[in-house]
Design a protein around this motif. Structure first.
Motif, PDB file in Angstrom:
ATOM      1  N   PRO A   1       0.832  -1.203   0.000  1.00  0.00           N
ATOM      2  CA  PRO A   1       0.000   0.000   0.000  1.00  0.00           C
ATOM      3  C   PRO A   1       0.865   1.250   0.000  1.00  0.00           C
ATOM      4  N   PRO A   2       0.346   2.357  -0.565  1.00  0.00           N
ATOM      5  CA  PRO A   2       1.144   3.584  -0.606  1.00  0.00           C
ATOM      6  C   PRO A   2       1.372   4.148   0.791  1.00  0.00           C
ATOM      7  N   VAL A   3       2.492   4.820   0.952  1.00  0.00           N
ATOM      8  CA  VAL A   3       2.814   5.481   2.216  1.00  0.00           C
ATOM      9  C   VAL A   3       2.217   6.883   2.168  1.00  0.00           C
TER      10      VAL A   3
END
Length: 135
Positions: free
Chosen positions: A107-109
């Motif tokens: 998942p994106p940070v």
């Protein structure tokens, strides 16, 4: 202290585990074919096959895929290794564990930029004129 040692042992066992197929399958040649899948290391599959066969075995197929820590139902950050084999004389061919299936995309940070910005202002006076720069 006993509970901490037990938790450490349990978590390390979960990080690297093997699951052998419960029911051997009769292959086209009439010989029994077995399957094992392991996470953490492809060597664990080799050890599981050697232990199940109590000696030499022949690799029929091998692959790897992305999965979770406990299972490989959905793509996840853990690599699972799968090997199909039959006990008995080997041709010496080692498994390649070629990657198959979907890759895991983390998942994106999200970076929170709601912190207040500090502003610095420098002013210079030249005669009766004052000029200021903010940054």
């Amino acid at each position: 202290m006993k509970y901490q040692a037990f938790a450490l042992l349990l978590s390390s066992a979960a990080l690297s585990s093997c699951v052998s197929s419960q029911e051997p399958i009769q292959g086209p040649s009439g010989q029994t074919i077995q399957e094992t899948k392991c996470n953490g290391s492809p060597n664990a599959c080799l050890k599981a096959a050697a232990k199940a066969c109590k000696g030499p075995y022949q690799v029929i197929d091998s692959s790897s895929n992305a999965g979770g820590l406990v299972a490989d139902i959905f793509p996840g950050p853990v690599t699972w290794y799968r090997m199909t084999y039959q006990c008995g004389k080997s041709d010496g061919r080692m498994p390649t564990f070629q990657f198959r299936g979907q890759s895991y995309t983390p998942p994106p940070v999200v970076v929170n930029n709601n912190t207040p910005r500090m502003t610095t202002t420098n002013c210079n006076k030249f005669g009766n004129t004052v000029s200021c720069t903010s940054y």
